[in-house]
Design an enzyme around this catalytic site. Structure first.
Site, mmCIF file in Angstrom:
data_model
loop_
_atom_site.group_PDB
_atom_site.id
_atom_site.type_symbol
_atom_site.label_atom_id
_atom_site.label_comp_id
_atom_site.label_asym_id
_atom_site.label_seq_id
_atom_site.Cartn_x
_atom_site.Cartn_y
_atom_site.Cartn_z
ATOM 1 N N MET A 225 -2.069 -11.214 13.748
ATOM 2 C CA MET A 225 -3.660 -11.086 14.100
ATOM 3 C C MET A 225 -4.227 -10.440 12.815
ATOM 4 S SD MET A 225 -4.805 -8.343 17.082
ATOM 5 C CE MET A 225 -3.660 -8.672 18.092
ATOM 6 N N PRO A 226 -5.025 -11.258 12.360
ATOM 7 C CA PRO A 226 -5.792 -10.720 11.125
ATOM 8 C C PRO A 226 -6.894 -9.721 11.503
ATOM 9 C CG PRO A 226 -6.185 -13.094 11.372
ATOM 10 C CD PRO A 226 -5.169 -12.787 12.382
ATOM 11 N N ILE A 227 -7.180 -8.620 10.639
ATOM 12 C CA ILE A 227 -8.196 -7.683 10.802
ATOM 13 C C ILE A 227 -8.943 -7.907 9.413
ATOM 14 C CG2 ILE A 227 -8.805 -5.319 11.179
ATOM 15 C CD1 ILE A 227 -6.275 -4.968 12.651
ATOM 16 N N ARG B 250 -9.790 -10.120 14.167
ATOM 17 C CA ARG B 250 -10.646 -9.006 14.527
ATOM 18 C C ARG B 250 -11.445 -8.883 13.341
ATOM 19 N NH1 ARG B 250 -8.303 -10.367 18.657
ATOM 20 N NH2 ARG B 250 -6.907 -9.043 19.933
#
Length: 79
Positions: free
Chosen positions: A1-3, A40
């Site tokens: 899940m990249p932020i 995100r």
């Protein structure tokens, strides 16, 4: 899940910020294949008086640029 976290000088419209979020989301999806729903994006808007480069704030640069435009000079400001 990249932020993806972005700090940007304030002053852009809600539409421009929304476009930035969308473009960043889809760039991450294209680059690493992560599902769009997993990306995100956090935007932080900073006052132009709190954002500086070369010891000159963005607010100061805008004032200098306005003075040059008014005087008719085409010299580069702070660049």
């Amino acid at each position: 899940m990249p932020i993806i976290e972005v700090t940007i000088a304030e002053g852009r419209s809600d539409e421009e910020l929304r476009m930035l979020i969308s473009e960043l989301t889809h760039a991450a999806h294209r680059a690493i294949g992560t599902p769009v729903a997993n990306v995100r994006v956090i935007l932080r808007e900073t006052p132009k008086t709190h954002f500086a480069a070369g010891d000159v704030t963005l607010a100061e640069r805008e004032v200098s640029a306005a003075k040059i435009r008014i005087s008719g000079t085409t010299a580069d400001v702070g660049g």
